[in-house]
Motif scaffolding. Sequence first.
Motif, PDB file in Angstrom:
ATOM      1  N   GLY A 161       0.796  -1.224   0.000  1.00  0.00           N
ATOM      2  CA  GLY A 161       0.000   0.000   0.000  1.00  0.00           C
ATOM      3  C   GLY A 161       0.827   1.271   0.000  1.00  0.00           C
ATOM      4  N   THR A 162       1.636   1.444   1.015  1.00  0.00           N
ATOM      5  CA  THR A 162       2.352   2.698   1.192  1.00  0.00           C
ATOM      6  C   THR A 162       3.471   2.886   0.166  1.00  0.00           C
ATOM      7  OG1 THR A 162       1.841   2.630   3.546  1.00  0.00           O
ATOM      8  CG2 THR A 162       3.592   4.131   2.860  1.00  0.00           C
ATOM      9  N   CYS A 163       4.309   1.884  -0.007  1.00  0.00           N
ATOM     10  CA  CYS A 163       5.443   2.042  -0.925  1.00  0.00           C
ATOM     11  C   CYS A 163       5.010   1.884  -2.383  1.00  0.00           C
ATOM     12  CB  CYS A 163       6.565   1.061  -0.586  1.00  0.00           C
ATOM     13  SG  CYS A 163       8.036   1.274  -1.633  1.00  0.00           S
ATOM     14  N   PHE A 164       4.443   0.744  -2.724  1.00  0.00           N
ATOM     15  CA  PHE A 164       4.125   0.510  -4.133  1.00  0.00           C
ATOM     16  C   PHE A 164       3.055   1.470  -4.640  1.00  0.00           C
ATOM     17  CE2 PHE A 164       1.656  -1.588  -7.497  1.00  0.00           C
ATOM     18  CZ  PHE A 164       2.635  -1.639  -8.475  1.00  0.00           C
ATOM     19  N   TYR A 165       1.925   1.515  -3.982  1.00  0.00           N
ATOM     20  CA  TYR A 165       0.814   2.332  -4.489  1.00  0.00           C
ATOM     21  C   TYR A 165       0.997   3.822  -4.249  1.00  0.00           C
ATOM     22  CZ  TYR A 165      -2.014  -1.397  -6.284  1.00  0.00           C
ATOM     23  OH  TYR A 165      -2.473  -2.443  -7.040  1.00  0.00           O
ATOM     24  N   SER A 166       1.441   4.198  -3.066  1.00  0.00           N
ATOM     25  CA  SER A 166       1.547   5.623  -2.747  1.00  0.00           C
ATOM     26  C   SER A 166       2.903   6.215  -3.090  1.00  0.00           C
ATOM     27  CB  SER A 166       1.242   5.850  -1.261  1.00  0.00           C
ATOM     28  OG  SER A 166      -0.084   5.429  -0.973  1.00  0.00           O
ATOM     29  N   GLY A 167       3.893   5.351  -3.307  1.00  0.00           N
ATOM     30  CA  GLY A 167       5.226   5.848  -3.642  1.00  0.00           C
ATOM     31  C   GLY A 167       5.989   6.405  -2.458  1.00  0.00           C
ATOM     32  N   ILE A 168       5.513   6.105  -1.267  1.00  0.00           N
ATOM     33  CA  ILE A 168       6.187   6.560  -0.049  1.00  0.00           C
ATOM     34  C   ILE A 168       6.952   5.371   0.511  1.00  0.00           C
ATOM     35  CG2 ILE A 168       5.897   7.561   2.245  1.00  0.00           C
ATOM     36  CD1 ILE A 168       3.141   8.632   1.169  1.00  0.00           C
ATOM     37  N   CYS A 169       8.228   5.338   0.204  1.00  0.00           N
ATOM     38  CA  CYS A 169       9.062   4.180   0.553  1.00  0.00           C
ATOM     39  C   CYS A 169      10.067   4.609   1.613  1.00  0.00           C
ATOM     40  CB  CYS A 169       9.765   3.640  -0.692  1.00  0.00           C
ATOM     41  SG  CYS A 169       8.602   3.210  -2.017  1.00  0.00           S
ATOM     42  N   GLY A 170       9.705   4.400   2.864  1.00  0.00           N
ATOM     43  CA  GLY A 170      10.522   4.838   3.987  1.00  0.00           C
ATOM     44  C   GLY A 170      11.780   4.012   4.175  1.00  0.00           C
ATOM     45  N   PRO A 171      12.515   4.344   5.214  1.00  0.00           N
ATOM     46  CA  PRO A 171      13.824   3.730   5.445  1.00  0.00           C
ATOM     47  C   PRO A 171      13.784   2.240   5.775  1.00  0.00           C
ATOM     48  CG  PRO A 171      13.210   5.140   7.291  1.00  0.00           C
ATOM     49  CD  PRO A 171      12.192   5.355   6.218  1.00  0.00           C
ATOM     50  N   ASP A 172      12.630   1.708   6.171  1.00  0.00           N
ATOM     51  CA  ASP A 172      12.546   0.293   6.531  1.00  0.00           C
ATOM     52  C   ASP A 172      12.153  -0.616   5.369  1.00  0.00           C
ATOM     53  OD1 ASP A 172      13.205   0.699   9.224  1.00  0.00           O
ATOM     54  OD2 ASP A 172      11.135   1.237   9.699  1.00  0.00           O
ATOM     55  N   VAL A 173      11.845  -0.038   4.231  1.00  0.00           N
ATOM     56  CA  VAL A 173      11.352  -0.834   3.104  1.00  0.00           C
ATOM     57  C   VAL A 173      12.380  -1.859   2.648  1.00  0.00           C
ATOM     58  CG1 VAL A 173      10.641  -0.750   0.681  1.00  0.00           C
ATOM     59  CG2 VAL A 173       9.681   0.863   2.311  1.00  0.00           C
ATOM     60  N   GLU A 174      13.612  -1.437   2.443  1.00  0.00           N
ATOM     61  CA  GLU A 174      14.620  -2.375   1.949  1.00  0.00           C
ATOM     62  C   GLU A 174      14.800  -3.549   2.900  1.00  0.00           C
ATOM     63  OE1 GLU A 174      19.343  -2.676   0.747  1.00  0.00           O
ATOM     64  OE2 GLU A 174      18.374  -0.707   0.685  1.00  0.00           O
ATOM     65  N   ARG A 175      14.845  -3.279   4.185  1.00  0.00           N
ATOM     66  CA  ARG A 175      15.009  -4.357   5.176  1.00  0.00           C
ATOM     67  C   ARG A 175      13.832  -5.326   5.106  1.00  0.00           C
ATOM     68  NH1 ARG A 175      12.817  -4.948  10.110  1.00  0.00           N
ATOM     69  NH2 ARG A 175      12.164  -2.764  10.252  1.00  0.00           N
ATOM     70  N   ARG A 176      12.633  -4.798   5.006  1.00  0.00           N
ATOM     71  CA  ARG A 176      11.454  -5.657   4.956  1.00  0.00           C
ATOM     72  C   ARG A 176      11.401  -6.476   3.669  1.00  0.00           C
ATOM     73  NH1 ARG A 176       8.765  -4.777   9.456  1.00  0.00           N
ATOM     74  NH2 ARG A 176       8.835  -2.740  10.425  1.00  0.00           N
ATOM     75  N   ILE A 177      11.862  -5.906   2.588  1.00  0.00           N
ATOM     76  CA  ILE A 177      11.946  -6.666   1.337  1.00  0.00           C
ATOM     77  C   ILE A 177      12.890  -7.852   1.532  1.00  0.00           C
ATOM     78  CG2 ILE A 177      12.802  -6.612  -1.047  1.00  0.00           C
ATOM     79  CD1 ILE A 177      11.800  -3.627  -1.095  1.00  0.00           C
ATOM     80  N   ARG A 178      14.054  -7.576   2.066  1.00  0.00           N
ATOM     81  CA  ARG A 178      15.050  -8.641   2.275  1.00  0.00           C
ATOM     82  C   ARG A 178      14.558  -9.683   3.276  1.00  0.00           C
ATOM     83  NH1 ARG A 178      19.549  -7.489  -0.395  1.00  0.00           N
ATOM     84  NH2 ARG A 178      19.997  -5.321  -0.935  1.00  0.00           N
ATOM     85  N   GLU A 179      13.902  -9.240   4.337  1.00  0.00           N
ATOM     86  CA  GLU A 179      13.434 -10.160   5.382  1.00  0.00           C
ATOM     87  C   GLU A 179      12.253 -11.018   4.946  1.00  0.00           C
ATOM     88  OE1 GLU A 179      12.711  -7.675   8.761  1.00  0.00           O
ATOM     89  OE2 GLU A 179      14.839  -7.612   9.308  1.00  0.00           O
ATOM     90  N   THR A 180      11.731 -10.763   3.769  1.00  0.00           N
ATOM     91  CA  THR A 180      10.638 -11.597   3.268  1.00  0.00           C
ATOM     92  C   THR A 180      11.080 -13.049   3.144  1.00  0.00           C
ATOM     93  OG1 THR A 180       9.578  -9.730   2.171  1.00  0.00           O
ATOM     94  CG2 THR A 180       9.016 -11.905   1.340  1.00  0.00           C
ATOM     95  N   SER A 181      12.358 -13.279   2.889  1.00  0.00           N
ATOM     96  CA  SER A 181      12.848 -14.664   2.826  1.00  0.00           C
ATOM     97  C   SER A 181      12.662 -15.365   4.170  1.00  0.00           C
ATOM     98  CB  SER A 181      14.305 -14.716   2.381  1.00  0.00           C
ATOM     99  OG  SER A 181      15.138 -14.064   3.313  1.00  0.00           O
ATOM    100  N   ASP A 182      12.808 -14.633   5.269  1.00  0.00           N
ATOM    101  CA  ASP A 182      12.572 -15.213   6.600  1.00  0.00           C
ATOM    102  C   ASP A 182      11.095 -15.569   6.775  1.00  0.00           C
ATOM    103  OD1 ASP A 182      15.264 -14.776   7.188  1.00  0.00           O
ATOM    104  OD2 ASP A 182      14.852 -12.835   8.144  1.00  0.00           O
ATOM    105  N   TYR A 183      10.223 -14.718   6.259  1.00  0.00           N
ATOM    106  CA  TYR A 183       8.785 -14.992   6.324  1.00  0.00           C
ATOM    107  C   TYR A 183       8.469 -16.287   5.576  1.00  0.00           C
ATOM    108  CZ  TYR A 183       3.734 -14.287   5.976  1.00  0.00           C
ATOM    109  OH  TYR A 183       2.373 -14.447   6.060  1.00  0.00           O
ATOM    110  N   ILE A 184       9.027 -16.429   4.388  1.00  0.00           N
ATOM    111  CA  ILE A 184       8.805 -17.653   3.597  1.00  0.00           C
ATOM    112  C   ILE A 184       9.302 -18.873   4.364  1.00  0.00           C
ATOM    113  CG2 ILE A 184       9.320 -18.856   1.428  1.00  0.00           C
ATOM    114  CD1 ILE A 184       9.769 -16.003   0.212  1.00  0.00           C
ATOM    115  N   ASP A 185      10.504 -18.780   4.916  1.00  0.00           N
ATOM    116  CA  ASP A 185      11.058 -19.883   5.707  1.00  0.00           C
ATOM    117  C   ASP A 185      10.124 -20.269   6.845  1.00  0.00           C
ATOM    118  OD1 ASP A 185      13.393 -19.852   4.167  1.00  0.00           O
ATOM    119  OD2 ASP A 185      14.553 -18.725   5.660  1.00  0.00           O
TER     120      ASP A 185
END
Length: 128
Positions: A96-120
Amino acid sequence: MTTISTHDRAAEIFADSRAVHTQAIERLQAGDIRDAAEKAWCSTKRATDALILSRTGEEPPSTHDTTEALLALARQSNTYETLVGRYFTRITYLHGTCFYSGICGPDVERRIRETSDYIDDAEKLAAL
């Protein structure tokens, strides 16, 4: 007619989730954080779908159904609660916030990377 087992279908969805996460990392490295965020969200949803399929025997047909099924699993057992907050962070912040609204705060990159932990974690819960 060939039928696929629930286990095999869940494995296919988990594989798709990992492939989409790989694409997210590639987009992140290319500097397209919005597309990377959307792909990380998609990867999260796919992993959640696979978990739900493995636990209930049914693949959710929509995001709403995925959300409701994850919440239902968490109501049945707090074991699944570990994914709920992370799921909602991704649907809200990455999708919602990053993709749709274009507001990509400082935690976005970390959360993208940590998605692998979610999958695990979803895979581990699917194996219970």
